[in-house]
Scaffold this motif. Structure first.
Motif, PDB file in Angstrom:
ATOM      1  N   MET A 196      -8.605  13.576   2.215  1.00 29.76           N
ATOM      2  CA  MET A 196      -8.075  13.308   0.869  1.00 29.76           C
ATOM      3  C   MET A 196      -7.080  14.360   0.411  1.00 29.76           C
ATOM      4  N   ASN A 197      -7.078  15.535   1.014  1.00 32.84           N
ATOM      5  CA  ASN A 197      -6.101  16.566   0.642  1.00 32.84           C
ATOM      6  C   ASN A 197      -4.677  16.144   0.969  1.00 32.84           C
ATOM      7  N   GLU A 198      -4.509  15.329   2.024  1.00 30.81           N
ATOM      8  CA  GLU A 198      -3.180  14.892   2.452  1.00 30.81           C
ATOM      9  C   GLU A 198      -2.937  13.409   2.190  1.00 30.81           C
ATOM     10  N   PHE A 199      -3.851  12.752   1.506  1.00 33.64           N
ATOM     11  CA  PHE A 199      -3.776  11.302   1.303  1.00 33.64           C
ATOM     12  C   PHE A 199      -2.714  10.943   0.273  1.00 33.64           C
ATOM     13  N   SER A 200      -1.876   9.957   0.611  1.00 36.90           N
ATOM     14  CA  SER A 200      -0.931   9.430  -0.378  1.00 36.90           C
ATOM     15  C   SER A 200      -1.207   7.950  -0.636  1.00 36.90           C
ATOM     16  N   HIS A 201      -1.475   7.173   0.427  1.00 35.28           N
ATOM     17  CA  HIS A 201      -1.805   5.760   0.291  1.00 35.28           C
ATOM     18  C   HIS A 201      -2.429   5.258   1.601  1.00 35.28           C
ATOM     19  N   ALA A 202      -3.021   4.091   1.536  1.00 40.36           N
ATOM     20  CA  ALA A 202      -3.544   3.417   2.722  1.00 40.36           C
ATOM     21  C   ALA A 202      -2.931   2.026   2.768  1.00 40.36           C
ATOM     22  N   VAL A 203      -2.737   1.525   3.961  1.00 37.59           N
ATOM     23  CA  VAL A 203      -2.268   0.154   4.147  1.00 37.59           C
ATOM     24  C   VAL A 203      -3.489  -0.671   4.536  1.00 37.59           C
ATOM     25  N   VAL A 204      -3.791  -1.700   3.730  1.00 38.73           N
ATOM     26  CA  VAL A 204      -5.033  -2.449   3.864  1.00 38.73           C
ATOM     27  C   VAL A 204      -4.731  -3.903   4.203  1.00 38.73           C
ATOM     28  N   TRP A 205      -5.472  -4.435   5.186  1.00 38.20           N
ATOM     29  CA  TRP A 205      -5.476  -5.856   5.514  1.00 38.20           C
ATOM     30  C   TRP A 205      -6.887  -6.360   5.278  1.00 38.20           C
ATOM     31  N   GLY A 206      -7.046  -7.653   5.095  1.00 42.06           N
ATOM     32  CA  GLY A 206      -8.388  -8.226   4.998  1.00 42.06           C
ATOM     33  C   GLY A 206      -8.691  -8.791   3.633  1.00 42.06           C
ATOM     34  N   ARG A 207      -9.985  -9.018   3.377  1.00 39.95           N
ATOM     35  CA  ARG A 207     -10.411  -9.696   2.153  1.00 39.95           C
ATOM     36  C   ARG A 207     -10.165  -8.895   0.885  1.00 39.95           C
ATOM     37  N   SER A 208     -10.132  -7.573   0.987  1.00 36.65           N
ATOM     38  CA  SER A 208      -9.955  -6.776  -0.225  1.00 36.65           C
ATOM     39  C   SER A 208      -8.487  -6.665  -0.641  1.00 36.65           C
ATOM     40  N   ALA A 209      -7.568  -7.094   0.215  1.00 35.68           N
ATOM     41  CA  ALA A 209      -6.134  -7.014  -0.100  1.00 35.68           C
ATOM     42  C   ALA A 209      -5.654  -8.315  -0.740  1.00 35.68           C
ATOM     43  N   LYS A 210      -4.790  -8.192  -1.745  1.00 34.87           N
ATOM     44  CA  LYS A 210      -4.236  -9.378  -2.405  1.00 34.87           C
ATOM     45  C   LYS A 210      -3.200 -10.053  -1.518  1.00 34.87           C
ATOM     46  N   HIS A 211      -2.431  -9.272  -0.758  1.00 41.79           N
ATOM     47  CA  HIS A 211      -1.483  -9.803   0.211  1.00 41.79           C
ATOM     48  C   HIS A 211      -1.584  -8.946   1.472  1.00 41.79           C
ATOM     49  N   GLN A 212      -1.154  -9.485   2.609  1.00 42.88           N
ATOM     50  CA  GLN A 212      -1.350  -8.834   3.904  1.00 42.88           C
ATOM     51  C   GLN A 212      -0.041  -8.260   4.440  1.00 42.88           C
ATOM     52  N   PRO A 213       0.100  -7.009   4.668  1.00 39.56           N
ATOM     53  CA  PRO A 213      -0.758  -5.902   4.259  1.00 39.56           C
ATOM     54  C   PRO A 213      -0.464  -5.485   2.829  1.00 39.56           C
ATOM     55  N   GLN A 214      -1.345  -4.688   2.265  1.00 40.19           N
ATOM     56  CA  GLN A 214      -1.180  -4.185   0.899  1.00 40.19           C
ATOM     57  C   GLN A 214      -1.269  -2.665   0.922  1.00 40.19           C
ATOM     58  N   ARG A 215      -0.346  -2.021   0.237  1.00 36.90           N
ATOM     59  CA  ARG A 215      -0.370  -0.570   0.094  1.00 36.90           C
ATOM     60  C   ARG A 215      -1.270  -0.218  -1.090  1.00 36.90           C
ATOM     61  N   CYS A 216      -2.306   0.591  -0.844  1.00 36.51           N
ATOM     62  CA  CYS A 216      -3.338   0.845  -1.847  1.00 36.51           C
ATOM     63  C   CYS A 216      -3.556   2.334  -2.064  1.00 36.51           C
ATOM     64  N   GLY A 217      -4.025   2.668  -3.257  1.00 32.71           N
ATOM     65  CA  GLY A 217      -4.382   4.028  -3.603  1.00 32.71           C
ATOM     66  C   GLY A 217      -5.845   4.304  -3.304  1.00 32.71           C
ATOM     67  N   LYS A 218      -6.283   5.480  -3.687  1.00 34.16           N
ATOM     68  CA  LYS A 218      -7.640   5.917  -3.347  1.00 34.16           C
ATOM     69  C   LYS A 218      -8.740   5.179  -4.098  1.00 34.16           C
ATOM     70  N   ASP A 219      -8.430   4.467  -5.176  1.00 33.42           N
ATOM     71  CA  ASP A 219      -9.445   3.769  -5.966  1.00 33.42           C
ATOM     72  C   ASP A 219      -9.635   2.303  -5.557  1.00 33.42           C
ATOM     73  N   HIS A 220      -8.921   1.868  -4.525  1.00 34.35           N
ATOM     74  CA  HIS A 220      -9.022   0.476  -4.057  1.00 34.35           C
ATOM     75  C   HIS A 220     -10.419   0.223  -3.490  1.00 34.35           C
ATOM     76  N   LEU A 221     -11.062  -0.903  -3.867  1.00 31.34           N
ATOM     77  CA  LEU A 221     -12.392  -1.258  -3.385  1.00 31.34           C
ATOM     78  C   LEU A 221     -12.283  -2.001  -2.057  1.00 31.34           C
ATOM     79  N   LEU A 222     -13.033  -1.540  -1.058  1.00 30.58           N
ATOM     80  CA  LEU A 222     -13.020  -2.146   0.261  1.00 30.58           C
ATOM     81  C   LEU A 222     -14.094  -3.216   0.373  1.00 30.58           C
ATOM     82  N   GLN A 223     -13.833  -4.222   1.217  1.00 32.67           N
ATOM     83  CA  GLN A 223     -14.804  -5.286   1.475  1.00 32.67           C
ATOM     84  C   GLN A 223     -15.006  -5.414   2.978  1.00 32.67           C
ATOM     85  N   ASP A 224     -16.119  -6.037   3.360  1.00 33.28           N
ATOM     86  CA  ASP A 224     -16.443  -6.211   4.775  1.00 33.28           C
ATOM     87  C   ASP A 224     -15.361  -7.005   5.495  1.00 33.28           C
ATOM     88  N   GLU A 225     -14.939  -6.490   6.623  1.00 34.23           N
ATOM     89  CA  GLU A 225     -13.909  -7.071   7.473  1.00 34.23           C
ATOM     90  C   GLU A 225     -12.721  -7.475   6.657  1.00 34.23           C
TER      91      GLU A 225
END
Length: 103
Positions: free
Chosen positions: A74-103
């Motif tokens: 987290m010291n070097e974290f700027s964003h994560a690129v997320v695919w899957g059910r928790s993303a609104k579109h594939q892929p989605q660039r997300c911050g540290k508060d984004h909620l993850l879902q299974d697969e």
């Protein structure tokens, strides 16, 4: 079987015939509150063979996921690129508060 099927915590199966093995596995995942998170290092293909398994009563955030891997991420974290059910579109660039879902 119809009466047994109405009971909670019940999954009919047959190991001899291979019936409902996947349903049993899914029920175990759901009851144990386990999530599968697949990681993808930059410039490489995703590792779909060995997900990171998280046990959580609620959906973990990206920050909680990173802290479970290693506290220094987290010291070097700027964003994560997320695919899957928790993303609104594939892929989605997300911050540290984004909620993850299974697969």
């Amino acid at each position: 079987l119809d009466i047994l099927d109405q009971m909670p915590n019940y999954v009919p199966l047959s190991s001899q015939h291979g019936w409902n093995i996947e349903e049993l596995m899914q029920e175990i995942w759901d009851r144990c509150n386990m999530l599968r998170i697949y990681t993808k290092p930059r410039g490489q293909i995703p590792d779909y063979e060995e997900p990171v398994i998280l046990h959580s009563e609620k959906s973990p955030t990206i920050e909680e996921f990173c802290n479970r891997l290693h506290k220094s991420i987290m010291n070097e974290f700027s964003h994560a690129v997320v695919w899957g059910r928790s993303a609104k579109h594939q892929p989605q660039r997300c911050g540290k508060d984004h909620l993850l879902q299974d697969e």
